[in-house]
Scaffold this motif. Structure first.
Motif, PDB file in Angstrom:
ATOM      1  N   HIS A  42       0.840  -1.205   0.000  1.00 32.75           N
ATOM      2  CA  HIS A  42       0.000   0.000   0.000  1.00 32.75           C
ATOM      3  C   HIS A  42       0.871   1.250   0.000  1.00 32.75           C
ATOM      4  O   HIS A  42       0.866   2.020   0.958  1.00 32.75           O
ATOM      5  N   PRO A  43       1.622   1.430  -1.094  1.00 34.49           N
ATOM      6  CA  PRO A  43       2.573   2.550  -1.124  1.00 34.49           C
ATOM      7  C   PRO A  43       1.905   3.903  -0.906  1.00 34.49           C
ATOM      8  O   PRO A  43       2.504   4.812  -0.342  1.00 34.49           O
ATOM      9  N   GLY A  44       0.656   4.029  -1.325  1.00 38.94           N
ATOM     10  CA  GLY A  44      -0.042   5.304  -1.173  1.00 38.94           C
ATOM     11  C   GLY A  44      -0.290   5.630   0.290  1.00 38.94           C
ATOM     12  O   GLY A  44      -0.123   6.776   0.732  1.00 38.94           O
ATOM     13  N   ILE A  45      -0.672   4.625   1.053  1.00 35.66           N
ATOM     14  CA  ILE A  45      -0.913   4.852   2.484  1.00 35.66           C
ATOM     15  C   ILE A  45       0.377   5.277   3.159  1.00 35.66           C
ATOM     16  O   ILE A  45       0.420   6.261   3.902  1.00 35.66           O
ATOM     17  N   ALA A  47       3.192   6.467   1.895  1.00 39.33           N
ATOM     18  CA  ALA A  47       3.709   7.761   1.442  1.00 39.33           C
ATOM     19  C   ALA A  47       2.909   8.906   2.040  1.00 39.33           C
ATOM     20  O   ALA A  47       3.467   9.937   2.425  1.00 39.33           O
TER      21      ALA A  47
ATOM     22  N   VAL B 289       2.864   6.118  -7.312  1.00 39.66           N
ATOM     23  CA  VAL B 289       1.809   6.305  -6.314  1.00 39.66           C
ATOM     24  C   VAL B 289       2.418   6.679  -4.970  1.00 39.66           C
ATOM     25  O   VAL B 289       3.383   6.055  -4.529  1.00 39.66           O
ATOM     26  N   GLY B 290       1.873   7.674  -4.331  1.00 33.50           N
ATOM     27  CA  GLY B 290       2.338   8.070  -3.009  1.00 33.50           C
ATOM     28  C   GLY B 290       3.467   9.074  -3.083  1.00 33.50           C
ATOM     29  O   GLY B 290       3.474  10.059  -2.360  1.00 33.50           O
ATOM     30  N   GLU B 291       4.408   8.833  -3.979  1.00 35.13           N
ATOM     31  CA  GLU B 291       5.547   9.744  -4.099  1.00 35.13           C
ATOM     32  C   GLU B 291       5.191  10.955  -4.977  1.00 35.13           C
ATOM     33  O   GLU B 291       5.396  12.096  -4.579  1.00 35.13           O
ATOM     34  N   ASN B 308       4.803   1.471  -8.060  1.00 39.52           N
ATOM     35  CA  ASN B 308       4.966   1.733  -6.633  1.00 39.52           C
ATOM     36  C   ASN B 308       6.385   2.275  -6.396  1.00 39.52           C
ATOM     37  O   ASN B 308       7.147   2.469  -7.346  1.00 39.52           O
ATOM     38  N   THR B 309       6.697   2.532  -5.167  1.00 39.50           N
ATOM     39  CA  THR B 309       7.978   3.191  -4.864  1.00 39.50           C
ATOM     40  C   THR B 309       9.179   2.292  -5.170  1.00 39.50           C
ATOM     41  O   THR B 309      10.324   2.747  -5.137  1.00 39.50           O
ATOM     42  N   LEU B 386      -5.908  -0.716  -4.715  1.00 43.39           N
ATOM     43  CA  LEU B 386      -5.200  -1.414  -3.638  1.00 43.39           C
ATOM     44  C   LEU B 386      -3.864  -0.761  -3.282  1.00 43.39           C
ATOM     45  O   LEU B 386      -3.264  -1.103  -2.252  1.00 43.39           O
ATOM     46  N   ALA B 387      -3.407   0.162  -4.111  1.00 45.26           N
ATOM     47  CA  ALA B 387      -2.172   0.859  -3.758  1.00 45.26           C
ATOM     48  C   ALA B 387      -2.360   1.741  -2.528  1.00 45.26           C
ATOM     49  O   ALA B 387      -1.401   2.059  -1.830  1.00 45.26           O
ATOM     50  N   CYS B 388      -3.595   2.136  -2.270  1.00 52.01           N
ATOM     51  CA  CYS B 388      -3.858   3.012  -1.116  1.00 52.01           C
ATOM     52  C   CYS B 388      -4.910   2.474  -0.167  1.00 52.01           C
ATOM     53  O   CYS B 388      -5.168   3.082   0.877  1.00 52.01           O
TER      54      CYS B 388
END
Lengths: 504, 504, 504
Positions: A42-45, A47, B289-291, B308-309, B386-388
């Motif tokens: 869950h990279p978004g969470i 980050a 995602v996230g970054e 992802n990261t 699901l990434a977040c």
């Protein structure tokens, strides 16, 4: 879509300690373990959290802020929590017993998915207390346990089918209710069992939680607490910046029933926000009028701790928003003084209905603010106005607003008198006939008027939202149109009845 | 307003070589010649282009990007194009034969005004191929060659006149069609002749192109290709940043028939975008995602290459947007599985009509995704979610969305059953009576329900767009109101007929 | 809420001289005295002003700008004003005699609260002159002194009551008018007396000004001047940046009667603004197309001084916005050429009514631009378009727009013909029957069509605002629906009359 990430695990294990060094605070062992997998899954969470203040500072450091700058209001934060960043485990592993069936064993830890206001209370006790007295915290029961509101919800959400030419309305199913009214009001979470999921880390068991996902303001949590701080303090950055910007409030306050955002964005205040926000400081605590921002957002008037450039307090922070409000101008048939208790299910009007006014517009006084209390709330609100406006400006504004409360209530009384006549004459079937008062054509014309148009007019008045908006965008034009149309309908029905009577 | 600029010509000639030096790539001689005049005549176009990546880098340099960062997908870019910036001439002088009558002699060059996807394909072949399979590329024929849609367009756009008390609807004129439906769907360009214009550079001859200007997604170009890349990759910066921001999609997806932007901006995702976008990187390829961002825009879910990261691919880039979609929830009477082919003119329902469902809501299965294909598309979409979000969150969301598809289709069935009864009883004239089914009062009440209200509910469900929006902003409240109103109308008509019959 | 600030006074006295040093210009003694108190009482006002150009530069310095960069257009600014920053006293103590009863003694100074265009004229004479010829400056009388508009206002704003079953409409009260139509059009300010207020500085006497607060574009000021510069140049920063951003115009141009902002934000231009505005220079004077911005805002097309990258003028600055407009496409029954005079109360149509067209759509030619004048205005507007678009693009756009003016007028003619038949047959009571033509159900159906739907279509056409918006968002779909519905109503009324006649 699931990726094989066995190699990535190793990479993350190597990287995390490096991140931990430097200026970022130490992480608990438990949080480090969480991050090892979830940074990949869950990279978004992760980050989002990494950009948060929770990741940047320990509670012990936060407690060193002095005076009005203090953001952590609890006096007794456990020692072990004070010394580490507020990471995954600090919230999701907190108070495992309290979360009952929501707590599950996960890689050796007792974890719960849904973090509640009573978890957040560990550090933010004053805000949690205030919020528990906010009408929003009671939004679930205030809707679900009110027989009249139930009928409105039933009429709006229930599927209609034809049976021998008659419309039948089914009770709304729970998935629809969760996606509709309870999206904002909050669902009642309940663990209905467990399920095993095949994950990258093998088969794991998780609780199945009915009502999830939800971030409604009055969510009933598995620990019995009410609300969801992440409704406004959006996860996982929990940013004060986001909460202070009006887009947060827009999530629930945008439709014609409660058009706060639309009216704001058409107002002078909204114009200044849209044009100049890039130069403002949305993170400063306390929030200095003029220096940090030059026009209010929703939070400025309703929630935030405000000071002038001498750091003198203009308004105290409150999460019990009623404190600055004198009138409740939306959602019900007539505008009326704010209820005294956040639990509005206890209200009874003179006819015994759970409504703050009767159909003639009379107030259920016993349950509502007195004129003196209203005046005090108005004065609190005006303290903010006066930071940028002279006395004559502010008084003129409120004089018009209060006039509009009176005028819109009078127009709705005319409409409601016609609606009652229609019920009495049998042209429609209302409460007195044991029927849903919101499920016929003419009843919807009536509810359009108070649920949408009178509201819009009052919001435009309260927020100086612009003449154009309050007149033509579901405002006064449409409010008076409702009266005209309902009257025309009633005349036609009477004429038809007279015609029928003449024939007999 | 024309200026004398003979002196300016000289100035520009002196300045351009200076600009060319330094870090910017070399310009072709042809492009330099274009710029000499057009920098003065159309400073906005030139300045927009100067800020573009096309002006900042040659294809040869772009091809040096490795792996997921590669933005140029063609394997065989001509050598001469590789070495210069992508300037005016590189696109507008490309493939002159292919553009037929659209190509004209201009200062010694063969130039065409309208750059097409087949021009862009020179460097971006994969994207052009994908887009050619996107339903959007077929938007012109899908509208114009569908007899039922023709009737809807005719009813909406045709001017009405009174003839002996009867309303007559004229066929809509082409200028109106171009400005209305074809603005988004795309016009069919056609050179109808040439004209001589008096310009600063003397008299010059230009082709006259019917259907111009237009940037619709399914524009029929003079080279026979379909679409307009500049619909989203706005000329002349062709910025990926602009294409990734939701305002681009809003140009065509904002009205109540397809309220994607409105629902997005009322959602949690839209809130985060509005509050935090100033800190995001909208230009990064791939998009992490996230970054690079902490909440999705339209492009994130529907188009972009996401990682992802750890630079592991979460979703592949696609310009065939159907790949991530299982249901088509707007524009037609019932929500239904996405069509298999982007050419929807081939679809026939069980009654032989070019519609993906019949009037009872049955699917034209043969032309639509199978449940297995739908499941695969859903899984692709969910990879992004699901990434977040955790699995239980994502599954809960989709469970509600699929329930809403079912419930709104059921409500529309009730409405359509009443509409069909009205047609059968002769209260209105529909397809079976050889009439336009969209041009009477009651027919518009019916189309309001599926074209606007059911759509809104489904969009709010699909995008977690907020309870308030999906209930009150042309949502469930208005959907059920349509059912109630149509039923009341039908009852009244029947009563009048009974009255008439009684009199005879 | 009033604070005790006796100590703060001293602090401010110490701080202000420090601020005055350095790069900021000298303040007048009077302004320094104002700031001593008001920095504490109204920190938002003072902070806003401190960020303004008025606080950063003296008129003498401003006058040193050369050529197109000159922002101060008066030739004879008084010497004493030239040498100090434009602070509180420079505006609020100006021309005390002219402001009559609005001027009051305040701590030894003659002060007026409401700064007027004739105050601003001291430095900005050219703009004040232009604005005085702008139709906006006349917005108060143009509404209040037009007998037909009065009836529309009366119908929209007047409270309705039931008397023996009949609806009675009361004349709208002044507080409602001020909050509604006059919010944008401007109020007529009038001093009705004085009042004593208990302030931190002891008891002070202030004038009581009816119609205050107001920032409407046609406000009648106490010095007799018309308008409020702060309607667009928002106090107290009076920022050109804010005035150039579209959110300013949105304050009054957002409802369905004049949906300029909504259409803009759905257009390609609005998309580019929303996506790229953070990179633009909104303060540059002159404003260079392409360099300072890459898509127009409202101000670009209607007001601003525009140059190309060679500093050649593309369009002169104007505060008389009509100069770039050929058609008036909103607010009245039919689109028509712009009126010649900003005072529209002088207009009479062929039937003697104060309307620019008759009910058959004929123009009151004598009072409106001639075709030649229209062509000249169109050419002025197109000079801006041509900075970013080719000739064929611009001509194609205007050809469609002019077609849409014609087509929407034709549709409204059909609707108006039906409305007139309804009046003639006695189904409704209009002007000929001595009645308000805007206060019956069917009359509102008629006004919906021209006041909202035809407008929306024309705005979408004029501003290339998108097919989706102009078709489905209160556009062509709803315009033709109005025609259909009004026709159905008329047929039903005729049928009922025939039935009644048959019975007699």
């Amino acid at each position: 879509m699931i990726y094989r990430r066995s190699l990535s695990f190793v990479v993350v294990l190597l990287i995390w300690p490096a991140i931990v060094c430097g200026e970022t605070p130490p992480l608990s062992d438990a949080t480090q373990e969480c991050l090892e997998c979830h940074a990949i899954f869950h990279p978004g969470i992760v980050a989002g959290w990494e950009k948060s203040r929770h990741a940047a500072i320990t509670p012990a450091e936060a407690l060193q802020a002095e005076g009005l700058a203090l953001k952590v209001s609890s006096k007794n934060i456990p020692e072990d929590l004070q010394k580490v960043a507020v990471g995954c485990a600090e919230c999701h592993n907190l108070r495992p017993e309290a979360h009952g069936a929501g707590t599950f064993e996960h890689n050796g830890y007792d974890v719960h998915t849904v973090v509640s206001p009573d978890d957040c209370r560990t550090c933010h006790a004053v805000e949690a207390d205030q919020y528990s007295r906010n009408v929003m915290a009671h939004a679930y029961a205030n809707l679900v346990d009110n027989t009249v509101y139930n009928q409105l919800e039933h009429s709006i959400l229930g599927n209609r089918t034809l049976e021998k030419g008659q419309l039948k309305t089914a009770a709304p199913d729970m998935a629809t209710r969760e996606e509709a009214c309870l999206y904002c009001h909050g669902t009642a979470l309940k663990v209905s069992g467990t399920e095993v999921r095949d994950t990258d880390a093998g088969e794991l068991e998780f609780p199945v939680t009915e009502g999830w996902p939800n971030q409604g303001v009055g969510r009933i949590n598995l620990d019995g607490s009410k609300g969801s701080c992440s409704a406004c303090h959006t996860r996982h950055s929990f940013s004060i910046e986001v909460a202070r910007k009006p887009h947060t409030c827009k999530e629930c306050h945008v439709g014609p029933d409660v058009p706060a955002f639309k009216v704001y964005s058409a107002s002078k205040h909204g114009n200044i926000y849209s044009s100049k926000k890039q130069e403002w400081d949305f993170k400063a605590v306390p929030w200095t009028v003029g220096e940090d921002f030059t026009a209010p957002t929703c939070a400025t008037c309703h929630v935030s701790l405000l000071v002038n450039t001498d750091e003198e307090v203009i308004n105290e922070r409150t999460h019990e928003m009623k404190n600055r409000l004198s009138w409740r101008s939306f959602g019900l048939i007539y505008a009326h003084p704010q209820p005294k208790s956040p639990d509005t299910t206890i209200i009874r009007n003179k006819d015994g209905l759970p409504l703050p006014t009767d159909l003639e517009g009379g107030f259920a006084d016993k349950y509502l603010l007195s004129p003196e209390e209203q005046a005090a709330h108005t004065q609190t609100m005006q303290a903010t106005c006066l930071a940028c406006h002279g006395t004559s400006w502010v008084e003129g504004h409120f004089r018009r607003y209060h006039n509009t409360i009176k005028r819109t209530n009078a127009e709705i009384l005319t409409l409601t008198d016609m609606m009652r006549e229609a019920w009495q004459l049998g042209f429609a079937r209302g409460l007195d006939q044991g029927a849903n008062p919101f499920d016929e054509s003419v009843e919807r014309q009536w509810s359009d008027a108070w649920l949408f148009y009178a509201n819009n007019v009052r919001f435009a008045a309260a927020m100086a939202g612009g003449g154009d908006y309050g007149v033509f965008a579901d405002g006064r034009y449409h409010l008076t149109q409702s009266t005209i149309d309902l009257h025309a309908w009633l005349e036609r029905k009477k004429a038809v009845e007279a015609l029928k009577a003449g024939k007999q």
